[in-house]
Every structure is written in C-alpha cells, then in structure tokens.
Design a protein around this motif. Structure first.
Motif, mmCIF file in Angstrom:
data_model
loop_
_atom_site.group_PDB
_atom_site.id
_atom_site.type_symbol
_atom_site.label_atom_id
_atom_site.label_comp_id
_atom_site.label_asym_id
_atom_site.label_seq_id
_atom_site.Cartn_x
_atom_site.Cartn_y
_atom_site.Cartn_z
ATOM 1 N N ARG A 1 0.829 -1.207 0.000
ATOM 2 C CA ARG A 1 0.000 0.000 0.000
ATOM 3 C C ARG A 1 0.867 1.262 0.000
ATOM 4 N NH1 ARG A 1 -5.320 2.352 -0.461
ATOM 5 N NH2 ARG A 1 -4.986 4.465 0.299
ATOM 6 N N ALA B 1 1.119 3.776 -3.208
ATOM 7 C CA ALA B 1 0.721 5.169 -3.025
ATOM 8 C C ALA B 1 1.823 6.133 -3.441
ATOM 9 C CB ALA B 1 0.331 5.410 -1.572
ATOM 10 N N GLY C 1 -5.051 1.008 -3.452
ATOM 11 C CA GLY C 1 -3.986 1.988 -3.600
ATOM 12 C C GLY C 1 -3.160 1.817 -4.858
#
Length: 453
Positions: free
Chosen positions: A47, A51, A143
C-alpha cells in the motif's frame, strides 16, 4: 484467463509470454517491487509503495479470506499503524474497540487502561485475522498494488554474476495448494520476503532462524460465548502443565478476547524452549486450562467454533540480516514479534512502513550501487526503532523462563497498580519519549540504555 495470464496482463506483458528483454538484453522487470506474502507486512508495504507511485506486485499463495493463527487483538501500537496506513475501522465492518488490559493471576484481577499518549490512540482494536488480512490486501489493491492470490513462489531468481535476488519463480495453485498452471519467472529491482515465520524465500537464501533468539508457540480457537462483547483484552498470567504443582508456572499467558460477533477468541502463548522439562502438548494444555473456566462462559466443546490451531511466534529479530543480496525481510519473516507479549501485527506493519521508506528512496537512486547502499539502510532503521526494546525483551524472556521468577512476579506485582501501569507500558511498548510521566521516562531510558542488537 489463467492466473499465469493474469500475472502477465497486470504487470504489463502478454498472456503466457516469456520475460521481456530490456535494452541491455536482460529481462525487463515485471514490477518495481516484488512482495512475497500478503499478510500484514506484505500488504502494508504494498500500500505504501503503490501510493508512492511504484509498481508493486504481491504474490500470495492463499486466497482471501484465509485462516491465520492470531489472538485478533490489536494494542494501541498496532492501532496506530492501522491509522497511519489509512485503513478504515468502522464498527459495522467488525472492528471492536477495547479499553485496556485486564490481568488475572495470584488471586488478583486488575484492569489497566491503555495510556493516554500523544503518539498513540488511547484504544486498541479486535478484528478477526482472516478479515483483517483481507481488508489490508483490498486496501493495497485500492492503492494501486497488484495482489495475486493462489500464486505460490517456488524459488528466488539469483543473478549469477552478483549473487543478488532479481526475481522469483512462481506458479498458480488451487485451493488445496496444488499446482494449477505453468511456472514463470517474475523480476523486479527489489524483492521482499513477507512470507511469515517459515519464510521459504529467506531459507532458500541461507537465512536460518537464529538459535540465540526466543521462539514462542500460540494456540487458539473460538467459542460462542456471552463474553464476546467484552471491551477489555484479558490476560491470564498463571499457566501450568497438567499435573504440575501450584508453584510450577509456564512462561506465558492465556487470553480471552471478545470478537463482538457472538464469539470469543481464546488461546495461550508459551515460550517454546522453556516450556517445562519435556515436550508440551499445547492444544491439550489449552483444553485443560479451559476446563477450569466458569461454565457460564461456554468455553466447552459444544460451543467451540472451528478447531484448535497453533503457530510459532518468531521473536526479537530471530532471523537476520534483514537485508542481504537484494532481499528484504519484513514482519515474521524477519522475526519481528515482541518477546514481551507475543504481539506481531504492530511490528509487521511498522517494519513494512520503514521498509517502504527505504525502498522508495532506493528506487530513485541513480545506479545499482547507490540503490544497494540505500537498501542497506533498512536493517539500521529497524534496529534503531526496535533493537534496544527487543534486547530488553530477551532479558525478560530469560527471567520468566524460571518458574520461581514468574510466580513471584505474578504474586507480588499484580497487587500494585502503579507498578503494573509501568509493566503494561513496557510489555506493550507504549512509552512516550516526550512525556514527563515517570513511567514513560523509565521505559524510554531502559530502551535507550539497552544495546540495539
């Protein structure tokens, strides 16, 4: 489309195609980062890196929701990592808040609320591990990470010139773990082992478990019980082998955590190396301990949900180095479990967060040599954050391995709430360096004085 074709499509290739060639004739990478395992460490890392705009491919041999042995209880330290990751925790999705620890032993019952600290929430959480891991994996997908389930990694791909891991061999498997397609090679500049205590990937690179670090064992099951909505994490500090005398305590504790869905997670954790004079049947020990519980709690075979399951708890950096030859170890693969209380999720997520920062910086390096220097910063970062605390934990483990020490600590410590406030902060690693509270200052000072090894 087969799982093999899905890998190719999601990483930018053609279905069933051979690895692509780059400008220098070498196979082009399928991702910026390959993560093996989609537990708390792997999904957290994925994640964060997704991101940051990185191409992340996570390979998970199971399929969600999947069963994992865990107490399902999250301390404020773990709850903070969940918040930092941005994962929602609404009550309607099964997240239950808890207020602190209830400790039982030596005829004493003491409730110690979680401390009020600026760096941590003042509550913990309970969420079944199967749903927790699934939520994290879905959060990683949302994400931008590619999370491939039922994909088993069989071996690392090692560059013969450098000896570095440059990818993995993986193949699709069915619901029973059997081969369900052709093996293929997947490559990336960085490979991360997040495949748990057994970490086949780490073992294949010669990274064995350290015998000088503690190892625990946890067993647990679920019961339909009226205690399911308890908002305290309950720890029983007196465990004995069947037939043991009253003063012969095992180094460990039992727990009762209300899940809020009509069931309670009930289990025990024991240090493996010091669990009595011989081999301990942990499942039988759990059953005998439960037989002493009040019948109205319904911790009996009639109300049991699922079987008793067990797992090892790799503690205090019991596999090192945490980076070597292109491979990073996060979470249980690197032995990140807290030796004070057996907590693993908080440290899996914390190590993944630290790894993500290092990997993101390394991928911006101008060349392979600079990237290598950057990646070597990960072990130093983990050691700086946790090394001193885990050193204290190893001392703690050596002490409670002596039944007399455990008996005295339980009998004379629990009746003193002020002392137990300090103990809970130490066991749960919840001290604020900026606090003026005496207990915080003591815990922080101990960590700073302990060598970070």
């Amino acid at each position: 489309m087969t799982t093999e074709d899905q890998v190719a499509v999601e990483t930018g290739g053609a279905p069933s195609a051979a690895p692509r060639a780059g400008a220098d004739g070498a196979a082009a990478p399928d991702a910026d980062v390959l993560v093996v395992g989609a537990g708390p460490a792997g999904s957290t890392l994925a994640r964060y890196l997704a991101a940051a705009g990185r191409r992340v491919l996570v390979l998970e041999k199971g399929a969600f929701p999947r069963e994992k042995v865990c107490g399902d209880g999250l301390t404020p330290r773990a709850s903070r990592e969940v918040e930092l990751l941005g994962l929602p925790t609404p009550r309607e999705d099964g997240w239950v808040r808890n207020r602190g620890l209830r400790l039982l032993g030596g005829g004493v019952r003491l409730q110690v609320p979680w401390p009020e600290l600026g760096d941590f929430p003042s509550h913990g959480l309970v969420h079944t591990r199967s749903r927790f891991d699934q939520a994290l994996a879905e959060h990683a997908r949302a994400g931008g990470a590619n999370v491939l389930e039922r994909t088993s990694v069989t071996a690392p791909v090692v560059d013969e010139r450098t000896g570095h891991v440059v990818g993995v061999r993986a193949r699709p498997v069915d619901e029973r773990g059997r081969r369900a397609g052709e093996e293929r090679v997947l490559r990336a500049p960085v490979v991360v082992a997040a495949d748990g205590v057994g970490s086949r990937l780490a073992l294949s690179m010669g990274l064995q478990r350290r015998e000088d670090r503690p190892l625990g064992v946890a067993v647990r099951t679920y019961f339909r019980s009226p205690r399911h909505d308890d908002d305290w994490l309950e720890s029983w500090l007196e465990l004995r082998e069947p037939g043991a005398r009253p003063h012969e305590l095992l180094p460990g504790y039992g727990w009762v955590f209300g899940v809020g869905d009509g069931t309670s997670n009930v289990g025990l954790g024991v240090l493996k190396a010091d669990a009595g004079s011989g081999d301990v049947d942990y499942r039988d020990l759990l059953r005998r301990w439960l037989a002493s519980m009040p019948p109205e709690w319904r911790f009996d075979p009639e109300h049991q949900v699922g079987e008793v399951r067990g797992a090892a708890l790799p503690m205090a950096f019991n596999r090192t180095p945490h980076y070597t030859r292109g491979l990073l170890l996060v979470g249980d693969a690197g032995g990140m479990v807290n030796p004070f209380n057996g907590e693993g999720i908080a440290y899996a997520m914390q190590s993944a967060r630290l790894a993500a920062e290092v990997v993101d910086a390394a991928l911006d390096a101008p060349d392979a040599r600079a990237r290598e220097r950057a990646l070597h910063g990960y072990p130093a970062a983990v050691r700086a954050e946790l090394g001193g605390y885990y050193t204290l934990g190893r001392v703690f483990v050596s002490l409670i391995g002596h039944p007399e020490v455990m008996r005295v600590a339980t009998r004379f410590g629990l009746p003193r709430p002020g002392l137990m406030k300090l103990v809970v902060k130490l066991l749960a690693n919840l001290a604020d360096p900026a606090s003026k509270d005496a207990t915080d200052r003591v815990v922080v000072a101990l960590q700073r004085l302990a060598p970070a090894t």
